[in-house]
Structures are given as structure tokens and as C-alpha cells.
Write a protein that holds these residues in place. Sequence first.
Motif, short mmCIF file in Angstrom:
data_model
loop_
_atom_site.label_atom_id
_atom_site.label_comp_id
_atom_site.label_asym_id
_atom_site.label_seq_id
_atom_site.Cartn_x
_atom_site.Cartn_y
_atom_site.Cartn_z
N LYS A 115 -30.68 -19.41 11.20
CA LYS A 115 -31.22 -18.58 12.28
C LYS A 115 -31.69 -17.20 11.81
CE LYS A 115 -30.42 -21.66 15.43
NZ LYS A 115 -31.57 -22.41 16.00
N THR A 116 -31.04 -16.66 10.79
CA THR A 116 -31.33 -15.28 10.40
C THR A 116 -31.95 -15.15 9.02
OG1 THR A 116 -29.18 -14.87 9.36
CG2 THR A 116 -29.33 -14.54 11.75
N GLY A 117 -31.73 -16.14 8.15
CA GLY A 117 -32.19 -16.04 6.77
C GLY A 117 -31.20 -15.31 5.88
N TYR A 118 -30.07 -14.85 6.45
CA TYR A 118 -29.07 -14.10 5.69
C TYR A 118 -27.88 -14.99 5.31
CZ TYR A 118 -31.49 -10.04 7.68
OH TYR A 118 -32.44 -9.12 8.05
N ALA A 119 -27.32 -14.74 4.14
CA ALA A 119 -26.08 -15.40 3.75
C ALA A 119 -24.92 -14.70 4.46
CB ALA A 119 -25.90 -15.35 2.24
N LEU A 131 -22.18 -9.03 13.88
CA LEU A 131 -22.90 -10.17 13.31
C LEU A 131 -23.75 -10.85 14.38
CD1 LEU A 131 -20.10 -11.79 11.11
CD2 LEU A 131 -22.09 -10.51 10.30
N SER A 132 -23.23 -10.90 15.60
CA SER A 132 -23.96 -11.52 16.70
C SER A 132 -25.29 -10.83 16.94
CB SER A 132 -23.12 -11.47 17.99
OG SER A 132 -21.93 -12.21 17.86
N SER A 133 -25.33 -9.52 16.73
CA SER A 133 -26.57 -8.79 16.99
C SER A 133 -27.68 -9.20 16.04
CB SER A 133 -26.32 -7.28 16.89
OG SER A 133 -26.04 -6.89 15.55
N LEU A 134 -27.32 -9.75 14.87
CA LEU A 134 -28.34 -10.20 13.92
C LEU A 134 -29.05 -11.47 14.39
CD1 LEU A 134 -26.40 -9.57 10.57
CD2 LEU A 134 -28.12 -8.13 11.66
N LEU A 135 -28.54 -12.07 15.46
CA LEU A 135 -29.17 -13.27 16.01
C LEU A 135 -30.30 -12.93 16.98
CD1 LEU A 135 -25.97 -15.40 16.76
CD2 LEU A 135 -27.49 -15.60 14.78
N TYR A 136 -30.41 -11.65 17.37
CA TYR A 136 -31.39 -11.26 18.38
C TYR A 136 -32.83 -11.70 18.08
CZ TYR A 136 -27.83 -8.26 20.55
OH TYR A 136 -26.70 -7.78 21.16
N LYS A 181 -10.44 -12.37 16.99
CA LYS A 181 -10.43 -13.82 17.19
C LYS A 181 -11.38 -14.20 18.32
CE LYS A 181 -8.67 -18.02 16.58
NZ LYS A 181 -8.77 -18.78 15.30
N ASP A 182 -11.33 -13.44 19.43
CA ASP A 182 -12.22 -13.71 20.55
C ASP A 182 -13.68 -13.50 20.13
OD1 ASP A 182 -9.96 -14.14 22.00
OD2 ASP A 182 -10.23 -12.47 23.39
N GLN A 183 -13.93 -12.43 19.38
CA GLN A 183 -15.29 -12.17 18.90
C GLN A 183 -15.78 -13.31 18.00
OE1 GLN A 183 -16.11 -8.25 17.26
NE2 GLN A 183 -14.36 -7.38 18.29
N ALA A 184 -14.89 -13.78 17.12
CA ALA A 184 -15.27 -14.83 16.17
C ALA A 184 -15.59 -16.13 16.89
CB ALA A 184 -14.15 -15.04 15.15
N ILE A 185 -14.79 -16.47 17.88
CA ILE A 185 -15.02 -17.71 18.62
C ILE A 185 -16.33 -17.62 19.41
CG2 ILE A 185 -14.18 -19.14 20.52
CD1 ILE A 185 -11.32 -18.55 19.51
N SER A 186 -16.57 -16.46 20.01
CA SER A 186 -17.82 -16.26 20.75
C SER A 186 -19.02 -16.37 19.81
CB SER A 186 -17.81 -14.91 21.44
OG SER A 186 -19.03 -14.68 22.10
N PHE A 187 -18.91 -15.76 18.65
CA PHE A 187 -19.98 -15.82 17.64
C PHE A 187 -20.24 -17.26 17.24
CE2 PHE A 187 -20.87 -15.44 12.92
CZ PHE A 187 -22.21 -15.11 13.06
N MET A 188 -19.15 -18.00 16.99
CA MET A 188 -19.27 -19.41 16.60
C MET A 188 -19.93 -20.24 17.72
SD MET A 188 -16.15 -22.07 15.78
CE MET A 188 -15.62 -22.03 17.51
N GLN A 189 -19.45 -20.06 18.96
CA GLN A 189 -19.98 -20.82 20.08
C GLN A 189 -21.46 -20.51 20.32
OE1 GLN A 189 -18.58 -23.30 21.62
NE2 GLN A 189 -16.61 -23.09 20.58
N SER A 190 -21.84 -19.26 20.06
CA SER A 190 -23.24 -18.88 20.23
C SER A 190 -24.14 -19.63 19.26
CB SER A 190 -23.41 -17.37 20.04
OG SER A 190 -22.71 -16.66 21.03
N LEU A 191 -23.64 -19.86 18.06
CA LEU A 191 -24.40 -20.62 17.07
C LEU A 191 -24.39 -22.11 17.40
CD1 LEU A 191 -23.31 -18.70 13.88
CD2 LEU A 191 -25.68 -18.99 14.64
#
Length: 285
Positions: A115-119, A131-136, A181-191
Motif C-alpha cells: 500500500k505504501t511502498g515502505y518497508a 504508521l496508520s497515517s502513512l496509508l492516507y 495494543k489497541d493501536q496495533a490491532i486497529s492498524f492491522m485490521q485497517s490493512l
Amino acid sequence: MKYLIPVFVFFLSTMCLAQKPVEKTLLWEIKGNGLTSSSWLYGTYHMACADELKVDSAITHAFAATQQLYLELDLSDPTLQLQSLKWMGMANKQRLQDLLSPADFDSVCVLFKQKTGYALRPMQNTKPIILSSLLYPALMKCTPEGWEQIFLKMAKERNVPVKGLETVAFQMSIFDSIPYKDQAISFMQSLYHFDSVQKASSKLVEMYQSKDLDKMQSEITEDPDLGKYASLLLYQRNQNWVPIIEEQARQQPTFFAVGAGHLGGNSGVIALLRQKGYTVTPVFY
């Protein structure tokens, strides 16, 4: 927390219902309660496509009538980027791979790269909400820009000072208050559910374009997961900002530009200012 990414661009006390704004506009005039001149309040969208950012004559007129610009952060500060880098990491050297299962972490790394081209691995100490903001760009299918940059340019052209309602350190501390943990799960679910998040993002953009502060506020507070953090992301900050807005408006006419999600509702900036005795009126355009 399915709407955390799109809702967060708004960038995120019980009041009398009559105080909350119901008119559909993003520009508001602040006057009365001893003010010798009007100040102005504008609800921004922090990330938008360039063709969605159009400066109306009403905005130009209001901006020209003021002597300083207040944003959430002082974006004219040359040290801002260095300050941001200092506070982007999770406390205690935590890493994303410590918050997800090995299988999920591997999947997230692959999807993030697509989605972002970043590792992702070199950045995994970064707060997941950042990290989520890089998905914008992928979510919005454009290179996102913000109203703040437009107002910053307008301030530079008029040579008016730019100031911030809060500091980078404070903003980053808010993210530390939301469990990683909540942020990580949200980030994962968004992907994992990227198409659904993209639709939710488009829905919020449509709400913003319709200038419906009340509807935007409801979208935030009714989300079953985000609602837990609305006080941190919105209400407490609104309470912090109002005394600054009062003080600066008394000193000189000021243009205040903050995320639109902070304006609406019974605990929004408009309602709080009205409770203090100010007349906050809609400017339609």
C-alpha cells in the motif's frame, strides 16, 4: 476501531443541547462578551486531495480581517519535524512485532509494503497510529494535502504570525495514552479490511464537503471503539483550547483553524465558547 484512521484526521462535560451548532458551515465568527473585534474559527480537514481545497471569498475576507493565525500546532516552527521524530516512537522500545502474532506481523509487513511502498520492519518502533497515517495516500488515491498548509501560505503572504494551540510533545503524549495494543490491532485490521476503511474515509470526506459538523460529530461518538478515546482525542483538548482562544481573541482579531471534529457537538469548541458567553455565528459560503 474500524474508523480510527479516517476519523483521526479530525484530527480527534455535558452541555445544553441548544449550545451545539446545527448549521452546515465550516466558518464561524466569534464576537461579543467584551471582544472589541471579531475573530474567526474554521474547521479543517487535515488530509484532503488538492481539488477539494478551495478558498472561498468568505474565507479570504475573514482571514484578511485578522492579525494572527492559530493552528493546532505552530507549523511555521522550523524545528517541528525534529520534534516530531523525537516523539514518534513507542515508550520502552516496544515494537509492532511484540504486539501482534508472528503470522499477523508478517502479513501486515507485506500489506503495508504493497500500500505504501515502505518497508515496515525498520519503522516498527513507531506508534501504530502514526504508521496508520502513512496509508492516507493509498486510501485517498491522491497525494494528500491539508488546509493548514493553505492557511500557512496565506499567513506568510500577509506576514502575520503563526502560533499553535498545543505542542508536538503534548499531541504525541495523547497517542501514548491509547494502548499500543489497541493501536496495533486497529492498524492491522485497517490493512486486512482496506476496502472497507477506504469507503469509510470517502464517507467522512463527503460529510466534510457537506459542512455537516453535527453529522461528523455523531459519526465519531457513535463508533463503538473510537468512542472510548473521544475524550482524549477531542473533548479534553477542546477544554484546553478555549482559554487560549479567549485570551488571543481579546488581544487581537485571530483566525483559528482546527480539525472540524473539534467544532461540533455539545462538547465542541463552538458550544464551549457559547457557554462562556461569546456569540459564535455561522458564516455561509
